[in-house]
Enzyme design. Structure first.
Site, PDB file in Angstrom:
ATOM      1  N   CYS A  77       0.829  -1.214   0.000  1.00  0.00           N
ATOM      2  CA  CYS A  77       0.000   0.000   0.000  1.00  0.00           C
ATOM      3  C   CYS A  77       0.866   1.268   0.000  1.00  0.00           C
ATOM      4  O   CYS A  77       1.521   1.531  -1.002  1.00  0.00           O
ATOM      5  CB  CYS A  77      -1.001  -0.059   1.145  1.00  0.00           C
ATOM      6  SG  CYS A  77      -2.423   0.966   0.807  1.00  0.00           S
ATOM      7  N   HIS A 175      -3.300  -5.185   1.438  1.00  0.00           N
ATOM      8  CA  HIS A 175      -2.634  -5.461   2.723  1.00  0.00           C
ATOM      9  C   HIS A 175      -2.620  -6.958   3.027  1.00  0.00           C
ATOM     10  O   HIS A 175      -3.491  -7.450   3.744  1.00  0.00           O
ATOM     11  CB  HIS A 175      -3.384  -4.742   3.854  1.00  0.00           C
ATOM     12  CG  HIS A 175      -3.175  -3.278   3.891  1.00  0.00           C
ATOM     13  ND1 HIS A 175      -2.227  -2.676   4.680  1.00  0.00           N
ATOM     14  CD2 HIS A 175      -3.789  -2.278   3.222  1.00  0.00           C
ATOM     15  CE1 HIS A 175      -2.261  -1.377   4.508  1.00  0.00           C
ATOM     16  NE2 HIS A 175      -3.203  -1.094   3.631  1.00  0.00           N
ATOM     17  N   GLU A 177      -0.907  -8.534   5.061  1.00  0.00           N
ATOM     18  CA  GLU A 177      -0.692  -8.806   6.492  1.00  0.00           C
ATOM     19  C   GLU A 177      -2.005  -8.812   7.271  1.00  0.00           C
ATOM     20  O   GLU A 177      -2.037  -9.174   8.441  1.00  0.00           O
ATOM     21  CB  GLU A 177       0.302  -7.785   7.075  1.00  0.00           C
ATOM     22  CG  GLU A 177      -0.223  -6.392   7.346  1.00  0.00           C
ATOM     23  CD  GLU A 177      -0.442  -5.542   6.093  1.00  0.00           C
ATOM     24  OE1 GLU A 177      -0.250  -6.044   4.970  1.00  0.00           O
ATOM     25  OE2 GLU A 177      -0.841  -4.371   6.254  1.00  0.00           O
TER      26      GLU A 177
END
Ligand code: GLN
Length: 198
Positions: A77, A175, A177
């Site tokens: 990002c 994202h 994660e």
């Protein structure tokens, strides 16, 4: 192997949680000297304009550019914005390490955040991946040495690139994660492993 995670601002802790889950050693990077022990670096999401100011303040821009000459970097990002050579709708300094034109906050205010099932193509295998987009940028175009690994159908025009790489750099506009699926992190770790053998 040890992976550094830039920890100046934004979403760095969850990258560390993911690396812990994969039993990969990591360290939070807050000053240039810490890069020396790292085989790869993650630049997390956050606010790209703030991140670039902080990088400048602690004189990390040149060390990261140098790091990229021999070690892989993964930007998610805001991290992808910092790594691109060109920002279409904003004038700011970037690290300029992957030839890509990227537009900040490209998906509009009404849909600042959304989840979309992505089709990724990694090592010639196709995967579905849950893409979490938060005030995400859009990769508008990439250079000849950049490989597109994932796209999403655009809101108004064609397909948008969401995951791409060159020899050293991997960028994702979403994202990874924030999901339990470690696929994209594992892909980056393999890239780091390959480079650290060379
Ligand atoms: N909108 C942010 C920027 O332009 C990026 C958002 C994110 O990293 N989740 O820097």
């Amino acid at each position: 192997m040890q992976i550094g995670i830039l920890a100046l601002q934004g979403d760095f802790e969850l990258h560390q949680t993911t690396l812990n889950r994969l039993e990969v050693k990591s360290t939070l990077i807050r000053k240039p000297s810490q890069l020396v022990d790292c085989d790869g670096l993650i630049i997390p999401g956050g606010e790209s304009t703030t991140l670039v100011k902080l990088l400048r303040n602690i004189e990390l821009i040149a060390p990261i550019r140098h790091f990229a000459t021999h070690r892989p970097i993964f930007g998610t990002c805001a991290g992808s914005i910092l790594l691109a050579t060109e920002i279409a709708n904003h004038s700011m300094e970037t690290l300029g390490l992957i030839e890509a034109t990227i537009e900040r906050n490209a998906y509009g205010r009404q849909i600042d955040s959304f989840i979309y099932t992505l089709q990724l193509n990694l090592n010639d295998k196709k995967y579905e991946f849950e893409g979490v987009f938060i005030r995400a940028p859009e990769i508008k175009s990439v250079g000849q040495d950049v490989k597109v690994l994932g796209v999403v159908s655009g809101q108004s025009e064609g397909e948008n690139i969401v995951l791409a790489e060159n020899d050293q750099i991997l960028i994702a506009t979403f994202h990874p994660e924030l999901t339990q699926d470690d696929l994209v992190h594992r892909y980056f770790i393999d890239k780091v492993r390959t480079k650290s053998k060379n």
